[in-house]
Design an enzyme around this catalytic site. Structure first.
Site, PDB file in Angstrom:
ATOM      1  N   LYS A  54      -9.241   0.296  -0.340  1.00 31.09           N
ATOM      2  CA  LYS A  54      -7.887   0.745  -0.004  1.00 31.09           C
ATOM      3  C   LYS A  54      -7.874   1.447   1.351  1.00 31.09           C
ATOM      4  O   LYS A  54      -6.994   1.212   2.185  1.00 31.09           O
ATOM      5  CB  LYS A  54      -7.362   1.676  -1.108  1.00 31.09           C
ATOM      6  CG  LYS A  54      -7.093   0.939  -2.419  1.00 31.09           C
ATOM      7  CD  LYS A  54      -6.857   1.879  -3.600  1.00 31.09           C
ATOM      8  CE  LYS A  54      -6.730   1.085  -4.890  1.00 31.09           C
ATOM      9  NZ  LYS A  54      -6.594   1.937  -6.089  1.00 31.09           N
ATOM     10  N   GLN A  98      -7.392   8.144  -7.702  1.00 26.62           N
ATOM     11  CA  GLN A  98      -8.040   7.000  -8.354  1.00 26.62           C
ATOM     12  C   GLN A  98      -8.354   7.334  -9.817  1.00 26.62           C
ATOM     13  O   GLN A  98      -8.977   8.350 -10.109  1.00 26.62           O
ATOM     14  CB  GLN A  98      -9.328   6.636  -7.585  1.00 26.62           C
ATOM     15  CG  GLN A  98     -10.015   5.390  -8.096  1.00 26.62           C
ATOM     16  CD  GLN A  98      -9.182   4.120  -7.906  1.00 26.62           C
ATOM     17  OE1 GLN A  98      -8.555   3.911  -6.868  1.00 26.62           O
ATOM     18  NE2 GLN A  98      -9.162   3.263  -8.917  1.00 26.62           N
ATOM     19  N   ASP A 121       1.540   5.035  -5.928  1.00 24.68           N
ATOM     20  CA  ASP A 121       1.002   4.224  -7.031  1.00 24.68           C
ATOM     21  C   ASP A 121       2.096   3.847  -8.036  1.00 24.68           C
ATOM     22  O   ASP A 121       1.897   2.987  -8.883  1.00 24.68           O
ATOM     23  CB  ASP A 121      -0.097   5.008  -7.770  1.00 24.68           C
ATOM     24  CG  ASP A 121      -1.494   4.532  -7.381  1.00 24.68           C
ATOM     25  OD1 ASP A 121      -1.613   3.381  -6.924  1.00 24.68           O
ATOM     26  OD2 ASP A 121      -2.449   5.306  -7.550  1.00 24.68           O
TER      27      ASP A 121
END
Ligand code: NAD
Length: 290
Positions: A54, A98, A121
């Site tokens: 990412k 994460q 997200d």
């Protein structure tokens, strides 16, 4: 029949180039350079790989990136402190934590602590609620990437029967909501199946678009697929030999399906791309509010 391959890697490159051009234009016009903070807690190898992927994609697209790698014994209070700091840091437009997190940290508490306007997200209950009420802001990257994959490969969703196997908050549920939403990549008739569904094979066989988000290698077999259907494989599984494989028996299903996404090289690269898309949008929302 040999299925058309839905190449997520190629599409991701195209879309990331489009995003990079939009970033360059935004910055040239005096706008902000989109900034993403990526937090990893602990040293899980898979998480480290995902975060690295990412961050690299961010940098290629001209974003500023702010990686944070915290030790495995980080407390919930320490992580909340960092998030609070990043929430009010103007150069950070998006915050990614994460998952999974170590067991001393409650994931829902952390998801709820990220400001919804920085929740790139799309996991915050506010953003999930906005999607459910038909007014989406940040949508979870994996289902958003799948919708783009369908649209850009001209796979008609309008009036189609889409079956989503899996009902998680981050894939199955938002996927179903996107497919039933109005407009391009939506207007489908959606069935959500899960671990308690009866006669799953028959449900799957009735799908024009079949999306497998289960987490079980080779779960979807050729007899579960309608000839000509589009099959999207979300699963990421490791075989006993360490090979990456999806939820779909790719070899057999590709003889029946009309189109199929591979693993690797399908949904994964699209997920990263939509994280960039959401972060670019976050930098624009921030601009409008400042
Ligand atoms: P999850 O474990 O939260 O959900 C799995 C879902 O599968 C559940 O809703 C469950 O009801 C369903 N399920 C389990 N066993 C079943 C069975 N026997 N029959 C029918 N349904 C069954 O997982 P998730 O977070 O939604 O992820 C699903 C898979 O997608 C995992 O392999 C994950 O690694 C992968 N994933 C990939 C990406 C990507 O970018 N490619 C992103 C997110 C998740």
């Amino acid at each position: 029949m040999t299925a058309r391959i839905l190449d997520g890697r190629a599409l991701a490159l195209t879309m990331q180039a489009e995003i990079a051009a939009a970033v360059a234009e935004q910055v040239n016009c005096g706008g902000p350079r989109p900034g993403l903070a990526a937090i990893q807690v602990g040293d899980n190898d898979a998480s480290a790989r995902y975060v690295r992927g990412k961050i690299e994609a961010c940098e290629r697209a001209g974003f500023a990136s702010f990686p944070y790698r915290l030790p495995a014994d980080t407390t919930e209070a320490q992580l909340l402190n960092l998030i609070e700091r990043l929430n009010s840091e103007p150069h950070v437009h998006g915050i990614l934590v994460q998952l999974p997190l170590p067991c001393q940290i409650n994931e829902q508490t952390i998801i709820g602590a990220v400001w919804p306007i920085k929740d790139v997200d799309g996991f915050h209950p506010t953003n999930q609620g906005l999607l459910a009420s038909g007014n989406p802001r940040f949508v979870a990257c994996t289902p958003l990437g799948i919708q783009q994959m369908l649209v850009r490969n001209c796979i008609a969703t309008e009036g189609a029967h889409a079956v989503v196997i899996g009902r998680s908050n981050i894939v199955g549920k938002p996927m179903a909501l996107l497919l039933m939403s109005k407009g391009p990549g939506g207007d489908a008739t959606v069935t959500v199946a899960h671990s308690k569904s009866r006669d799953l094979a028959a449900i799957a066989r009735s799908a024009d678009i079949l999306i497998a988000a289960i987490g079980r290698a080779h779960f979807v077999t050729a007899d579960m697929v309608k000839p000509g259907a589009a099959v999207i494989d979300v699963g990421i599984n490791r075989t006993s030999k360490g090979k990456l494989t999806g939820d779909v028996d790719f070899h057999e299903v590709s003889k029946v399906a009309g189109a199929i996404s591979p693993v690797p090289g399908g949904v994964g690269p699209m997920t990263i791309t939509m994280l960039l898309h959401n972060t670019l949008r976050a930098s624009q929302i921030g601009q409008r509010q400042s």
